[in-house]
Enzyme design. Structure first.
Site, PDB file in Angstrom:
ATOM      1  N   SER A  79       0.768  -1.202  -0.034  1.00  0.00           N
ATOM      2  CA  SER A  79       0.122  -0.005  -0.148  1.00  0.00           C
ATOM      3  C   SER A  79       0.887   1.196  -0.011  1.00  0.00           C
ATOM      4  CB  SER A  79      -0.782   0.075   1.407  1.00  0.00           C
ATOM      5  OG  SER A  79      -1.553   1.472   1.379  1.00  0.00           O
ATOM      6  N   TYR A 124      -0.656  -0.715  10.336  1.00  0.00           N
ATOM      7  CA  TYR A 124      -0.735  -1.014   8.908  1.00  0.00           C
ATOM      8  C   TYR A 124       0.217  -0.461   7.916  1.00  0.00           C
ATOM      9  CZ  TYR A 124      -3.564  -1.036   4.362  1.00  0.00           C
ATOM     10  OH  TYR A 124      -3.642  -1.436   2.953  1.00  0.00           O
TER      11      TYR A 124
HETATM   12  N1  LIG Z   1      -8.722  -0.974  -1.460  1.00  0.00           N
HETATM   13  C1  LIG Z   1      -7.513  -0.249  -1.352  1.00  0.00           C
HETATM   14  O1  LIG Z   1      -7.865   1.172  -1.386  1.00  0.00           O
HETATM   15  C2  LIG Z   1      -6.399  -0.634  -0.773  1.00  0.00           C
HETATM   16  C3  LIG Z   1      -5.275   0.221  -0.823  1.00  0.00           C
HETATM   17  C4  LIG Z   1      -3.899   0.016  -0.406  1.00  0.00           C
HETATM   18  C5  LIG Z   1      -3.728  -1.273  -0.465  1.00  0.00           C
HETATM   19  N2  LIG Z   1      -4.773  -2.313  -0.446  1.00  0.00           N
HETATM   20  C6  LIG Z   1      -4.415  -3.698  -0.132  1.00  0.00           C
HETATM   21  O2  LIG Z   1      -4.877  -4.464  -1.207  1.00  0.00           O
HETATM   22  C7  LIG Z   1      -5.294  -5.795  -0.686  1.00  0.00           C
HETATM   23  C8  LIG Z   1      -6.519  -6.225  -1.241  1.00  0.00           C
HETATM   24  O3  LIG Z   1      -7.462  -5.408  -0.589  1.00  0.00           O
HETATM   25  P1  LIG Z   1      -8.797  -5.061  -1.187  1.00  0.00           P
HETATM   26  O4  LIG Z   1      -9.335  -3.711  -0.843  1.00  0.00           O
HETATM   27  O5  LIG Z   1      -9.163  -5.749  -2.383  1.00  0.00           O
HETATM   28  O6  LIG Z   1      -9.851  -5.840  -0.377  1.00  0.00           O
HETATM   29  P2  LIG Z   1     -11.372  -6.582  -0.026  1.00  0.00           P
HETATM   30  O7  LIG Z   1     -12.089  -6.044  -1.274  1.00  0.00           O
HETATM   31  O8  LIG Z   1     -11.724  -6.652   1.192  1.00  0.00           O
HETATM   32  O9  LIG Z   1     -10.989  -8.148  -0.581  1.00  0.00           O
HETATM   33  C9  LIG Z   1     -10.412  -8.784   0.451  1.00  0.00           C
HETATM   34  C10 LIG Z   1     -10.188 -10.308   0.031  1.00  0.00           C
HETATM   35  O10 LIG Z   1      -9.400 -11.052   1.029  1.00  0.00           O
HETATM   36  C11 LIG Z   1     -10.269 -11.947   1.512  1.00  0.00           C
HETATM   37  N3  LIG Z   1     -10.050 -12.146   2.967  1.00  0.00           N
HETATM   38  C12 LIG Z   1     -10.527 -11.308   4.156  1.00  0.00           C
HETATM   39  N4  LIG Z   1     -10.280 -11.726   5.125  1.00  0.00           N
HETATM   40  C13 LIG Z   1      -9.591 -12.990   4.986  1.00  0.00           C
HETATM   41  C14 LIG Z   1      -9.052 -13.854   5.904  1.00  0.00           C
HETATM   42  N5  LIG Z   1      -9.032 -13.866   7.019  1.00  0.00           N
HETATM   43  N6  LIG Z   1      -8.344 -15.048   5.318  1.00  0.00           N
HETATM   44  C15 LIG Z   1      -8.358 -15.339   3.910  1.00  0.00           C
HETATM   45  N7  LIG Z   1      -8.944 -14.335   3.065  1.00  0.00           N
HETATM   46  C16 LIG Z   1      -9.293 -13.108   3.583  1.00  0.00           C
HETATM   47  C17 LIG Z   1     -11.629 -11.702   1.247  1.00  0.00           C
HETATM   48  O11 LIG Z   1     -12.385 -12.803   1.096  1.00  0.00           O
HETATM   49  P3  LIG Z   1     -13.731 -12.900   2.027  1.00  0.00           P
HETATM   50  O12 LIG Z   1     -14.441 -12.564   0.580  1.00  0.00           O
HETATM   51  O13 LIG Z   1     -14.138 -14.301   2.275  1.00  0.00           O
HETATM   52  O14 LIG Z   1     -14.058 -11.942   2.911  1.00  0.00           O
HETATM   53  C18 LIG Z   1     -11.307 -11.186  -0.320  1.00  0.00           C
HETATM   54  O15 LIG Z   1     -11.384 -11.837  -1.086  1.00  0.00           O
HETATM   55  C19 LIG Z   1      -4.848  -5.781   0.807  1.00  0.00           C
HETATM   56  O16 LIG Z   1      -3.617  -6.368   1.011  1.00  0.00           O
HETATM   57  C20 LIG Z   1      -4.940  -4.312   0.801  1.00  0.00           C
HETATM   58  O17 LIG Z   1      -4.201  -4.026   2.124  1.00  0.00           O
HETATM   59  C21 LIG Z   1      -6.089  -2.162  -0.664  1.00  0.00           C
END
Ligand SMILES: NC(=O)c1ccc[n+]([C@@H]2O[C@H](COP(=O)([O-])OP(=O)(O)OC[C@H]3O[C@@H](n4cnc5c(N)ncnc54)[C@H](OP(=O)(O)O)[C@@H]3O)[C@@H](O)[C@H]2O)c1
Length: 319
Positions: A191, A204
């Site tokens: 991130s 984080y």
């Molecule tokens: N979105 C942003 O703005 C942003 C910015 C910077 C970095 N990131 C990084 O990008 C990555 C993905 O984020 P996202 O925004 O795409 O998240 P998201 O939409 O909330 O999706 C999270 C995914 O991870 C799975 N997950 C959550 N908890 C879990 C657990 N305990 N064990 C196994 N799987 C789990 C979820 O599965 P379920 O469907 O079963 O919950 C879902 O498939 C993360 O590492 C985050 O830190 C995101």
């Protein structure tokens, strides 16, 4: 003329100023051109050449799901790993329907406690596969910005387990095979929070900073084996985790994955903002004095925290 003006007026000093100025302008211009090429013109790698399979963690939503679809579109078979079986099967069915020639495996794994038993389970599922791409995407942030002292034990443990341990152990599982085959790409989703000072998101940010540093060291270690390691550092992407709608600077997961995939398999840049506007935002934050940037970040997160606390209080009252 005062003393400073007299020094500047000397021909050799003038010459030095012109040379340094020209060098700075040329350097800046070259950086812009190189980045323009990388963001908009450089052809993507043929990822099938890296291996038959891609492994994606956190693959049922947001960035991970979008990545899984894009990789399947490129003809790679995919292993989807997440915690919710029903969502895994739904995504598997969607991919199989859209890309019938692609094989899809699912692995149920809750990364909030990635213990030895679970690691063995995941390892069994991937160890005999020709994995060309590993996307370490699963991760968790705070519910809303908080002081570190306000986090409970579960939150502290979860942040380490989901961000740091998942990435480290998954890489430890898959990388030896890639190095043996002398091909592969490890993509770690960290991130922008891991690149800048983040008051009220301190743990984080530190966890993501670990991933960036881990990736840089590994990238150098693996270069001789023809394995690339990169760390993608988005600002906001419109997902459940971000709790944000798509906007000019907030791409949808699909838009983000489109841009992110262009970087996979290219060596050189290890820590990258795949979305060009995020790169400009990162450059801007780095260019202003850190005391100003840190202060702005603190007051922005403090106001989000206030709203978060209010919402929690309302929920507790059942409103
Ligand atoms: N979105 C942003 O703005 C942003 C910015 C910077 C970095 N990131 C990084 O990008 C990555 C993905 O984020 P996202 O925004 O795409 O998240 P998201 O939409 O909330 O999706 C999270 C995914 O991870 C799975 N997950 C959550 N908890 C879990 C657990 N305990 N064990 C196994 N799987 C789990 C979820 O599965 P379920 O469907 O079963 O919950 C879902 O498939 C993360 O590492 C985050 O830190 C995101």
């Amino acid at each position: 003329m005062n003393a400073v003006q007299q020094i500047i007026a000397r021909p050799e000093v003038m010459q030095a100023i012109v040379i340094v100025g020209a060098f700075t302008v040329i350097n800046f211009g070259l950086k812009i051109l190189t980045n323009f090429y990388k963001y908009f013109l450089r052809p993507s790698k043929n990822l099938k050449k890296l291996g038959e399979w891609a492994v994606i963690t956190g693959a049922t939503d947001g960035i991970g799901k979008a990545y899984a679809f894009k990789l399947a579109k490129r003809g790679l078979n995919v292993v989807l790993i997440s915690r919710t079986e029903a969502k895994l099967n739904a995504v598997k069915a969607e991919i199989e329907e859209k890309y019938p020639s692609v094989q899809v495996k699912v692995v149920i794994c809750d990364y909030s406690d990635f213990n030895a038993k679970l690691r063995t389970k995941v390892e069994k599922a991937v160890k005999d596969l020709d994995v060309g791409v590993l996307v370490n995407n699963v991760g968790v942030s705070y519910q809303f910005p908080k002081y570190f002292s306000e986090l409970n034990e579960e939150e502290v443990a979860g942040l380490m387990e989901m961000n740091v341990n998942s990435t480290t152990w998954m890489t430890h599982m898959v990388l030896p095979g890639m190095m043996e085959r002398k091909r592969g790409a490890v993509v770690n989703i960290a991130s922008a929070a891991g690149c800048h000072t983040m008051p009220l998101l301190a743990q984080y940010s530190a966890a993501k900073g670990y991933i960036a540093m881990f990736s840089r060291g590994l990238a150098s270690e693996c270069a001789k084996s023809n394995v690339t390691v990169s760390c993608q550092v988005p600002f906001y992407v419109a997902t459940k985790l971000a709790k944000m709608r798509a906007a000019f600077t907030v791409p949808t997961p699909n838009q983000f994955a489109d841009m992110a995939l262009k970087w996979v398999g290219h060596g050189g840049d290890v820590v990258v903002h795949p979305f060009w506007l995020h790169a400009i935002m990162g450059w801007f934050i780095e260019s202003i004095p850190s005391s100003l940037a840190d202060g702005q970040m603190l007051s922005m997160h403090a106001s989000i925290r206030k709203r978060g606390l209010k919402k929690m209080a309302k929920l507790a009252k059942g409103e």
